[in-house]
Scaffold this active site. Sequence first.
Site, PDB file in Angstrom:
ATOM      1  N   GLU B 131     -27.401 -12.044 -35.043  1.00  0.00           N
ATOM      2  CA  GLU B 131     -27.749 -12.507 -33.164  1.00  0.00           C
ATOM      3  C   GLU B 131     -28.248 -10.664 -32.673  1.00  0.00           C
ATOM      4  O   GLU B 131     -28.578 -10.825 -32.019  1.00  0.00           O
ATOM      5  CB  GLU B 131     -26.349 -12.961 -32.620  1.00  0.00           C
ATOM      6  N   THR B 184     -33.509 -14.266 -23.465  1.00  0.00           N
ATOM      7  CA  THR B 184     -32.265 -14.792 -23.268  1.00  0.00           C
ATOM      8  C   THR B 184     -31.538 -13.050 -22.369  1.00  0.00           C
ATOM      9  O   THR B 184     -30.746 -13.217 -21.814  1.00  0.00           O
ATOM     10  CB  THR B 184     -31.501 -14.461 -24.784  1.00  0.00           C
TER      11      THR B 184
END
Lengths: 311, 311
Positions: B131, B184
């Site tokens: 991530e 994001t």
Amino acid sequence: MNSIKAFAPATVANVACGFDIFGFAIEEPGDVVELRRRDEPGIVITNITGDEGRLPRNPEKNSVTGVMLHLLKHLDIKDFGYEVILHKNMPLGSGMGSSAASAVAGVVAMNELLGNPLTRQELLPFAMEGERIASGSAHADNVGPSLLGGFVVIRSYHPLDIFTIPVPDDLYCTLVHPDIEINTKDARYILRNEVSLKNTIAQMGNVAGLVAGLMKADYDLISRSMVDVIIEPVRSILIPEFKEVKTAAISNGALGCSISGSGPSMFALSRGRDNAIAAGQAMQARFAEAGIDSALHISGINKGGAKILEH
Amino acid sequence: MNSIKAFAPATVANVACGFDIFGFAIEEPGDVVELRRRDEPGIVITNITGDEGRLPRNPEKNSVTGVMLHLLKHLDIKDFGYEVILHKNMPLGSGMGSSAASAVAGVVAMNELLGNPLTRQELLPFAMEGERIASGSAHADNVGPSLLGGFVVIRSYHPLDIFTIPVPDDLYCTLVHPDIEINTKDARYILRNEVSLKNTIAQMGNVAGLVAGLMKADYDLISRSMVDVIIEPVRSILIPEFKEVKTAAISNGALGCSISGSGPSMFALSRGRDNAIAAGQAMQARFAEAGIDSALHISGINKGGAKILEH
């Protein structure tokens, strides 16, 4: 039925991470209200014991009779005559839900005397009015558990949404009340109105952990989740020896320790009564080192809440 | 064992009130990683399907091979040679945990090929590195459920403390991905760094309610608790028709509806598959009215997480 005696227990509100949303009742101490019909109309307070003369005797300003008046008005009962005796069995401004216990005992006594027209859940808004009379805001985190028993979660205030969650049978509370006083309004006043997103997320994680830990009976998770990054760091400055007393509790068997309500009482949760006693003795000893007397209460979680003692 | 194929599912993170702390896995779709030993040293990506050429092919910059390199380094394995194929079965930047699914499939495949030196829990920090490679921050709310399955709570990031809670068997997820894209990093950038204490308390109440509702299988409580007063009001402005689509879901049987991850996908939870389907069709219809195509996924909560498809 012309005479009722009702008991409502002390409570621990906030419960570390759960500011304004968590509370639970303990077994003892609790306030007792005696309520009797009388021939003359109106409501009078004939005696209050244990308050050192500090609570108002005016029935509209006293939270016990104040909530009774609210209830009578709601039920449209006008031709009444009642006399009330309140036995305060816990100190005022202690963080033990003192005003809530009185209001709950009052509203439960009156409801019983009237033949229980309302359920316990339905009595909640009336008991909350007692909190408004006593402190200026209608909180439910002491009143809820004192009335209903158990470990209470207040999901929402508007609309009011309150429920209980199961807790492990072997969970015990240590409550230590140091002989100092904090005004609830002051304790609220010093809080900041803004919280960092980072701390909000941390607190949410602990709230989720404490609910899951209690429901799973996972004592390690309960312990790890008894962390308050928002309120405790601010309010603890009002309690002398806070850090040392907290450390003493946790070093002596408690799962966690924080401020009860808005303080100055401190509570701990432990697995088993022996740990709760050991933690409490260590907490008292630490207060005593600083020259502060304290009272100790050890209790399981009170699952029933307020009760009628006698008719 | 010289060849592995691993699957890791899409996930819904945040889950209304649980920003950064809640996530759950769904059954489908999911990314698939094929991993083979080869004679030449080093790691190469021989093919990526379904990404329209957008993911980096450099093994250190691609999150799948990046996590593999981290794992190999941790295990001090130096004389390796591997080739990797990634099948992207969900769109990038969709709010479905796309980068997490790829990283989890990668780390699970490599661990399996090496004979499972680490447990699933132990793989978590490596998957979180994926991530970081993909989005710049090592979040666990997609990676956790994709790796472990179930409904995951991240109590704390430092130290990492993650656990699952039981959910009712009859709980179904509707996931609708509208054909628009949100970055994001942008979705995080628009959030305010400060939250009012009032909203923090409201969010905590809903977090407690959602955990208790899921653990008690109390669908009404789940529904009442699927409220986000902090993140959704800000991020929803990036999703056209958000309010109308949410209303359509709830009017057609969903318990609640919010943004999946950082969007633009929206998810709903429902009691029973029929409600999940009805809610999803209504959501798609509402997007279509605004000229927006969407993909619909109906799924129970995936209790197992990532899995090995074949050796």
